[in-house]
Design a protein around this motif. Structure first.
Motif, mmCIF file in Angstrom:
data_model
loop_
_atom_site.group_PDB
_atom_site.id
_atom_site.type_symbol
_atom_site.label_atom_id
_atom_site.label_comp_id
_atom_site.label_asym_id
_atom_site.label_seq_id
_atom_site.Cartn_x
_atom_site.Cartn_y
_atom_site.Cartn_z
ATOM 1 N N LEU A 1 1.019 -1.209 -0.109
ATOM 2 C CA LEU A 1 -0.081 -0.135 0.086
ATOM 3 C C LEU A 1 0.778 1.139 -0.052
ATOM 4 N N CYS A 2 1.911 1.287 0.807
ATOM 5 C CA CYS A 2 2.672 2.432 0.692
ATOM 6 C C CYS A 2 3.535 2.594 -0.397
ATOM 7 N N GLU A 3 4.082 1.665 -1.141
ATOM 8 C CA GLU A 3 4.543 1.610 -2.326
ATOM 9 C C GLU A 3 3.567 2.150 -3.556
ATOM 10 N N SER A 4 2.248 1.884 -3.256
ATOM 11 C CA SER A 4 1.168 1.981 -4.364
ATOM 12 C C SER A 4 0.897 3.787 -4.157
ATOM 13 N N VAL A 5 0.883 4.297 -2.857
ATOM 14 C CA VAL A 5 0.538 5.649 -2.530
ATOM 15 C C VAL A 5 1.818 6.212 -3.028
ATOM 16 N N THR A 6 2.949 5.765 -2.914
ATOM 17 C CA THR A 6 4.281 6.657 -3.254
ATOM 18 C C THR A 6 4.210 6.763 -4.893
ATOM 19 N N GLU A 7 3.943 5.694 -5.358
ATOM 20 C CA GLU A 7 3.786 6.048 -7.171
ATOM 21 C C GLU A 7 2.811 6.833 -7.324
ATOM 22 N N ASN A 8 1.612 6.736 -6.695
ATOM 23 C CA ASN A 8 0.434 7.658 -7.093
ATOM 24 C C ASN A 8 0.923 9.214 -6.789
ATOM 25 N N VAL A 9 1.580 9.503 -5.715
ATOM 26 C CA VAL A 9 1.965 10.767 -5.357
ATOM 27 C C VAL A 9 3.080 11.070 -6.493
ATOM 28 N N ASN A 10 3.967 10.430 -6.928
ATOM 29 C CA ASN A 10 4.973 10.626 -7.842
ATOM 30 C C ASN A 10 4.116 11.209 -8.967
ATOM 31 N N THR A 11 3.440 10.275 -9.677
ATOM 32 C CA THR A 11 2.608 10.587 -10.884
ATOM 33 C C THR A 11 1.803 11.952 -10.705
ATOM 34 N N ILE A 12 1.330 12.170 -9.636
ATOM 35 C CA ILE A 12 0.722 13.629 -9.578
ATOM 36 C C ILE A 12 1.498 14.622 -9.320
ATOM 37 N N VAL A 13 2.656 14.615 -8.910
ATOM 38 C CA VAL A 13 3.721 15.525 -8.846
ATOM 39 C C VAL A 13 4.199 15.741 -10.498
ATOM 40 N N GLU A 14 4.314 14.612 -10.956
ATOM 41 C CA GLU A 14 4.966 14.721 -12.542
ATOM 42 C C GLU A 14 3.532 15.721 -13.429
ATOM 43 N N LYS A 15 2.431 15.274 -13.056
ATOM 44 C CA LYS A 15 1.317 15.904 -13.704
ATOM 45 C C LYS A 15 1.092 17.386 -13.445
ATOM 46 N N VAL A 16 1.450 17.698 -11.956
ATOM 47 C CA VAL A 16 1.479 18.915 -11.594
ATOM 48 C C VAL A 16 2.559 19.975 -12.269
ATOM 49 N N ASP A 17 3.855 19.278 -12.343
ATOM 50 C CA ASP A 17 4.871 19.763 -13.065
ATOM 51 C C ASP A 17 4.573 20.153 -14.621
ATOM 52 N N GLU A 18 3.936 19.306 -15.267
ATOM 53 C CA GLU A 18 3.372 19.419 -16.594
ATOM 54 C C GLU A 18 2.464 20.590 -16.733
ATOM 55 N N PHE A 19 1.475 20.742 -15.808
ATOM 56 C CA PHE A 19 0.553 21.730 -15.709
ATOM 57 C C PHE A 19 1.198 23.123 -15.588
ATOM 58 N N LYS A 20 2.050 23.075 -14.851
ATOM 59 C CA LYS A 20 3.075 24.405 -14.612
ATOM 60 C C LYS A 20 3.522 24.699 -15.925
ATOM 61 N N GLU A 21 4.341 23.950 -16.612
ATOM 62 C CA GLU A 21 4.547 24.332 -18.085
ATOM 63 C C GLU A 21 3.621 24.569 -19.110
ATOM 64 N N LEU A 22 2.481 24.341 -19.002
ATOM 65 C CA LEU A 22 1.402 24.561 -19.910
ATOM 66 C C LEU A 22 1.161 26.093 -20.275
ATOM 67 N N PRO A 23 1.120 26.820 -19.376
ATOM 68 C CA PRO A 23 0.654 28.212 -19.823
ATOM 69 C C PRO A 23 1.970 28.918 -20.623
ATOM 70 N N SER A 24 3.299 28.525 -20.476
ATOM 71 C CA SER A 24 4.181 29.203 -21.179
ATOM 72 C C SER A 24 4.015 28.345 -22.541
ATOM 73 N N THR A 25 3.764 27.304 -22.627
ATOM 74 C CA THR A 25 3.411 26.372 -24.077
ATOM 75 C C THR A 25 2.337 27.233 -24.869
ATOM 76 N N ILE A 26 1.210 27.395 -24.031
ATOM 77 C CA ILE A 26 0.097 27.999 -24.568
ATOM 78 C C ILE A 26 0.506 29.472 -25.044
ATOM 79 N N GLU A 27 1.115 30.234 -24.354
ATOM 80 C CA GLU A 27 1.556 31.456 -24.723
ATOM 81 C C GLU A 27 2.491 31.636 -26.048
ATOM 82 N N GLY A 28 3.438 30.436 -26.048
ATOM 83 C CA GLY A 28 4.276 30.506 -27.244
ATOM 84 C C GLY A 28 3.265 30.171 -28.309
ATOM 85 N N MET A 29 2.146 29.405 -28.418
ATOM 86 C CA MET A 29 1.353 28.968 -29.513
ATOM 87 C C MET A 29 0.521 30.264 -29.890
#
Length: 108
Positions: free
Chosen positions: A66-94
């Protein structure tokens, strides 16, 4: 001196509360049934220590998974948040690319 009175008061309050709750028939019956089940489980595991060890190992393994699964889920969420942080600059460039494509003077 104040701590000893506090602890004694808590113990007395808990004892009185438990005694009062036993006036309810449903609570009393459920408490008796739960106590019998606990007694049976303690007796069983006292005579079958291997079973207790297996049970504890299974629970530890399940907790680890369960702890390993939670850790993987948290890492996935952190990656998605990082992607969303980059999204405004990508949209601005477009948007800037689109503006520049439409604002270029037409040379005919």
């Amino acid at each position: 001196m104040g701590q000893s009175k506090l602890l004694a008061s808590i113990v007395v309050g808990a004892t009185v509360g438990a005694a009062l709750s036993m006036f309810d028939r449903t609570t009393r019956e459920k408490t008796i049934a739960t106590t019998k089940k606990m007694k049976e489980a303690i007796s069983f595991y006292a005579s079958n220590r291997e079973e207790l060890q297996v049970l504890v190992e299974e629970k530890v393994l399940a907790t680890k998974v369960l702890c390993e699964s939670v850790t993987e889920n948290v890492n996935t969420i952190v990656e998605k948040v990082d992607e969303f942080k980059e999204l405004p600059s990508t949209i601005e460039g477009m948007i800037n690319d689109t503006k520049s494509a439409f604002s270029l003077p037409n040379k005919e």
